[in-house]
Design an enzyme around this catalytic site. Structure first.
Site, mmCIF file in Angstrom:
data_model
loop_
_atom_site.group_PDB
_atom_site.id
_atom_site.type_symbol
_atom_site.label_atom_id
_atom_site.label_comp_id
_atom_site.label_asym_id
_atom_site.label_seq_id
_atom_site.Cartn_x
_atom_site.Cartn_y
_atom_site.Cartn_z
ATOM 1 N N ARG A 49 0.976 -1.211 -0.235
ATOM 2 C CA ARG A 49 0.075 0.157 -0.004
ATOM 3 C C ARG A 49 0.866 1.089 0.175
ATOM 4 O O ARG A 49 1.979 1.351 0.168
ATOM 5 C CB ARG A 49 -0.665 0.110 1.221
ATOM 6 C CG ARG A 49 -1.691 -1.173 1.470
ATOM 7 C CD ARG A 49 -2.829 -0.848 2.637
ATOM 8 N NE ARG A 49 -3.646 -2.155 2.622
ATOM 9 C CZ ARG A 49 -3.122 -3.171 3.279
ATOM 10 N NH1 ARG A 49 -2.076 -3.765 3.647
ATOM 11 N NH2 ARG A 49 -4.483 -4.680 3.152
ATOM 12 N N HIS A 78 -3.594 -9.465 2.662
ATOM 13 C CA HIS A 78 -5.129 -9.388 2.046
ATOM 14 C C HIS A 78 -5.578 -10.283 4.299
ATOM 15 O O HIS A 78 -5.126 -11.663 4.207
ATOM 16 C CB HIS A 78 -5.763 -10.107 2.066
ATOM 17 C CG HIS A 78 -5.746 -8.870 0.267
ATOM 18 N ND1 HIS A 78 -4.983 -9.159 -0.360
ATOM 19 C CD2 HIS A 78 -6.269 -8.143 -0.260
ATOM 20 C CE1 HIS A 78 -5.016 -8.057 -1.903
ATOM 21 N NE2 HIS A 78 -6.288 -7.617 -1.183
#
Length: 344
Positions: free
Chosen positions: A201, A320
């Site tokens: 990210r 995730h």
């Protein structure tokens, strides 16, 4: 029994004094209302279910949000704080005049619908309602304001909708990297490549420190993740080559461990590099439209799936939290199966 007295202003004040309890009082325009309140409240005290509501009836949403942003918001991540201040201001501008006790599901539902009519996305509305809901939860659990329930819990939230599925097509990657390389600061090109090679990210990349990168082992470890869980990311040859360039960058100031740093602030310390403006400029130079930086994470994850990595392997790299989040990539496996089964 409650003591009922007439005030100098002509109103009626009900006062309840009971051993072991703080004095409770409330003023009414009509004597009968004062008497009714006195009986009901004293009964609740006797049964141990009384909740003092004066504060929640007087405290407005605007005042409550101000307290929340002073006490609760600073405990969150800096990136979250900035976005939360904006959401709090939006809620304050439209709901701020209501007291905590007066705000109900009908008013909140109208706010939701109005934001949708203004063209705001379902995600934006859901996040604003989430902030309002946590405000009520905090007021109930920590501030002791005597609220019976959280009205946001009974309001239908907009459907989150399908996630973005933007991929780099044709020669977009080449144009993007070329445009990034044209920027005077090499940080932009390095950051974009790291995103494409690791699926990290934006905040995770910008918060990277030198000590987290181990080129000998071919891994890096990050702690400032969205989920607050640390994870170790294996580095491909392309990723290691980029990090080698970054670590050998000759212009590196003392006093910061950040790989990608900005100019010193007023306090003299350096904070992470700011990306938004230079990213937009690079997209314009490369004539690329409708591409967000976070789409690079989707692109990288898609490439991991296409390379044959299992869901568990992909999740360990991308961070995730659930396999449900990776379901959007299952169509890539189906397409891969089509090419394989055609050979049978």
């Amino acid at each position: 029994m409650a003591t009922i007295t007439k005030t100098d202003s002509g109103k009626w004040k009900a006062i309840i004094r009971r051993s072991g309890w703080p004095k409770v009082s409330k003023t009414f325009r009509i004597k009968r209302d004062a008497e009714d309140w006195g009986r009901t409240t004293e009964d609740e005290i006797i049964r141990g279910i009384y909740l003092p509501r004066n504060h929640s009836e007087k405290l407005t949403i605007a005042q409550a949000l101000l307290r929340y942003t002073k006490e609760v918001t600073p405990t969150k991540k800096p990136s979250t704080q900035k976005r939360e201040y904006g959401r709090a201001e939006q809620l304050r501008s439209q709901l701020g005049r209501y007291s905590l006790a007066a705000l109900n599901t009908e008013i909140i539902a109208k706010y939701r619908d109005k934001r949708a009519q203004e063209g705001k996305s379902a995600s934006t509305i859901r996040l604003e309602l989430a902030l309002l809901s946590h405000l009520y939860s905090t007021a109930i659990k920590e501030w002791g304001l005597g609220l019976v329930s959280n009205p946001v819990m009974n309001v239908r939230k907009p459907s989150p909708g399908a996630g973005r599925d933007r991929r780099l097509v044709d020669d977009e990657e080449e144009r993007l990297l070329r445009a990034c390389n044209q920027h005077s600061n090499p940080f932009l090109g390095w950051i974009v490549r790291i995103a494409l090679y690791t699926a990290m990210r934006q905040g995770e990349i910008l918060g990277l420190e030198k000590s987290r990168v181990n080129l000998k082992r071919g891994v890096l470890t990050i702690h400032n993740t969205k989920n607050n869980d640390s994870r170790t990311i294996p580095l491909s040859d392309k990723a290691k080559a980029v990090f080698k360039e970054v670590l050998q960058h000759p212009i590196r100031p003392l006093g910061t461990n950040l790989l990608f740093y900005g100019e010193p602030g007023k306090d003299g310390s350096r904070r992470p590099y700011t990306l938004n403006r230079v990213w937009s400029s690079a997209l314009a130079r490369g004539e690329i439209t409708d591409l967000r930086f976070h789409d690079l994470r989707h692109e990288a994850t898609s490439r991991f799936v296409e390379a044959g990595l299992t869901d568990q392997e992909v999740a360990s790299i991308t961070g995730h939290k659930s396999m449900q989040m990776l379901k959007r990539y299952t169509h890539l496996r189906s397409e891969d199966l089509v090419s394989k089964i055609s050979k049978v």
